[in-house]
Design an enzyme around this catalytic site. Structure first.
Site, short mmCIF file in Angstrom:
data_model
loop_
_atom_site.label_atom_id
_atom_site.label_comp_id
_atom_site.label_asym_id
_atom_site.label_seq_id
_atom_site.Cartn_x
_atom_site.Cartn_y
_atom_site.Cartn_z
N HIS A 124 0.58 -1.42 0.30
CA HIS A 124 0.10 -0.22 -0.29
C HIS A 124 0.48 1.59 0.64
O HIS A 124 0.42 2.13 0.58
CB HIS A 124 -0.66 0.14 1.02
CG HIS A 124 -2.13 -1.01 1.29
ND1 HIS A 124 -3.36 -1.50 0.65
CD2 HIS A 124 -1.27 -2.45 1.88
CE1 HIS A 124 -3.64 -2.27 1.39
NE2 HIS A 124 -2.52 -3.20 1.89
N LYS A 175 16.35 21.15 -10.83
CA LYS A 175 15.93 19.68 -10.90
C LYS A 175 16.69 19.13 -12.13
O LYS A 175 17.13 19.42 -12.42
CB LYS A 175 14.11 19.98 -12.15
CG LYS A 175 12.89 21.10 -11.56
CD LYS A 175 12.46 20.15 -10.36
CE LYS A 175 11.46 18.64 -10.51
NZ LYS A 175 10.22 19.28 -11.23
N GLU A 216 10.60 7.64 -16.66
CA GLU A 216 8.37 8.28 -17.02
C GLU A 216 7.64 7.97 -18.58
O GLU A 216 7.08 7.30 -18.65
CB GLU A 216 8.66 9.99 -17.08
CG GLU A 216 8.92 10.17 -15.66
CD GLU A 216 9.13 11.42 -15.43
OE1 GLU A 216 7.63 12.24 -14.90
OE2 GLU A 216 9.96 11.98 -15.35
#
Ligand code: ARG
Length: 462
Positions: A160, A287, A294
């Site tokens: 979870h 960043k 992705e």
């Protein structure tokens, strides 16, 4: 030149819009190698059975080889008005050798395209198998590199997406190696069923000419000729199986990608992906984005879409071949290409990834992760598991309210919760003990178990 498929019954060629609408050469040119191999085998068989002469056959084969060379050198001009790869090649052959007019004897584009596609799928499966294996190897090597001072590096395992129990990072990585192995199995299983030669099925009812189907099948390396001419030209289940295997592999890759994305975030910090496989932001200078992962995650959508597209196309088609089936190719090609590049780039990204031992160790020393070990500890003292589970829940609550961890509880506090909590509770609350207790349980994240798995995979994959 009118398309070869237009017999004497047609007075003129198709409308230009129709031509553009129905052409497949813009994508099915990729089948040229299989198409030429199929034609060479077919011509050889026609000569062996005396349907064409040896001279005709030799001419045809020579011509086909020249055409193949031309295509490979980029010198062949594909013509839209000739519709597809089959007719482009046949037309080019016709322009070269007179015997070309005999090549299509006892053959239809229906059994021809089914044959080409089966050959293509089998070739592609071989190529993809090597790519998946390469990714597996990259994972195994990364698993080997996940080390801390006391052996293989521990990290929290999650259910979870909540911290659950300690595992070894290598164990986590090897879980994907297992999934990918099943993906390879699925692809080779698909190849088993694709390995049947449709040639000789004709348009759908075979042929009246005395051909030798076993010979054609053998020449092309197929296991056997197909047993039902209507089935052979009328189904694409092997293509659907291929697309399913590709979609599932893509989903496994997508989940692996998701783990890498999470792990590389500042919140986790478990891994660093090399500069070579990350990108910066055009706006935010700080960043470093895991774009490769992705994209691999995102591309799984296309792989699923391609499967759905083929299944939907097939649904409700009457027997046997219908032109709808021309729509089988783009999804197939796209899935093969997408998976191929994803697997390749992902494997390189893994090579450029390293684990940050300090961050992993910090996360895994959360004593809450050992709550199950404490419950097992009570079980060893004769307490039924459900009672033990309840008691440890109380301990967790007590620690939480006091803003402490489980290891901060005093022996008295433990005993107050359950009289069976002895002094040895401290030992149950160590990572060393947790991993030691897993060491003799096959399939578990004990140090020896996982080292053995790494060894096994290295041997199996090389
Ligand atoms: N380009 C066609 C396809 O991919 C080849 C078969 C055409 N057969 C026909 N009867 N029109 O399906």
């Amino acid at each position: 030149m009118p398309p070869l498929s237009r017999s004497g019954r047609f007075k003129k060629g198709p409308d230009a819009d129709v031509r553009r609408y129905s052409e497949s050469i813009s994508f099915d040119w990729r089948l040229y190698r299989q198409d030429i191999a199929g034609s060479i085998a077919h011509a050889t068989m026609l000569a062996k059975t005396g349907i064409i002469t040896k001279r005709d056959c030799a001419q045809i084969i020579r011509g086909l080889r020249q055409i193949e060379r031309q295509i490979e050198q980029g010198k062949f001009r594909w013509r839209e008005e000739l519709e597809d790869v089959h007719m482009n090649i046949e037309a080019a052959l016709t322009a070269r050798v007179p015997a070309a007019a005999k090549l299509h004897t006892a053959r239809s584009r229906n059994d021809q395209v089914a044959t080409d596609l089966r050959l293509w799928v089998m070739d592609e499966i071989q190529a993809l198998d090597a790519r998946i294996q390469n990714l597996q190897l990259a994972l195994v090597h990364l698993a080997k590199r996940t080390r801390s001072k006391s052996g293989l590096l521990p990290i929290p395992g999650y259910t979870h997406l909540q911290r659950a129990q300690p595992v070894l990072a290598a164990h986590h990585l090897l879980a994907y190696v297992e999934m990918l192995e099943r993906d390879r199995d699925r692809f080779s299983d698909c190849a088993l069923r694709a390995n049947v030669c449709p040639l000789g099925s004709g348009a759908m009812a075979g042929t009246s000419l005395p051909i030798d189907r076993a010979l054609t099948a053998k020449l092309l390396g197929f296991e056997k000729p197909s047993d039902n001419s209507m089935d052979a030209v009328g189904d694409r289940d092997f293509a659907a199986e291929f697309l399913f295997a590709a979609a599932l592999t893509g989903i496994h890759l997508s989940r692996l990608a998701e783990d890498f994305i999470l792990w590389s975030s500042s919140e986790f910090g478990f891994i660093t992906i090399g500069d070579s496989h990350t990108t910066g932001s055009s706006l935010m200078p700080q960043k470093k984005n895991p774009d490769v992962a992705e994209l691999a995650r995102g591309k799984s959508g296309r792989l699923i879409g391609n499967l759905v597209s083929l299944l939907t196309m097939l649904k409700g088609l009457p027997m046997t071949y219908n032109r709808d089936m021309q729509e089988d190719k783009e999804p197939l090609f796209d899935s093969a290409d997408t998976l191929d590049t994803s697997l390749t780039v992902f494997a390189c990204m893994i090579q450029a990834t390293r684990f940050n031992a300090a961050a992993c160790l910090k996360a895994v020393t959360d004593p809450g992760l050992l709550a199950t070990e404490v419950a097992d500890h009570l079980v060893r003292h004769g307490v039924p598991f459900r009672q033990a589970h309840h008691a440890v829940g109380k301990a967790v609550k007590l620690a939480e309210t006091g803003k402490m961890t489980l290891s901060d509880l005093t022996p008295k506090q433990w005993r107050d919760i359950h009289p069976s909590f002895g002094k040895d509770i401290a030992r149950a609350l160590t990572l060393t003990e947790m991993f030691r207790s897993r060491d003799r349980l096959p399939g578990s994240p004990g140090q020896h178990q996982v080292e053995a798995q790494i060894k096994r995979w290295k041997k199996q994959l090389s």
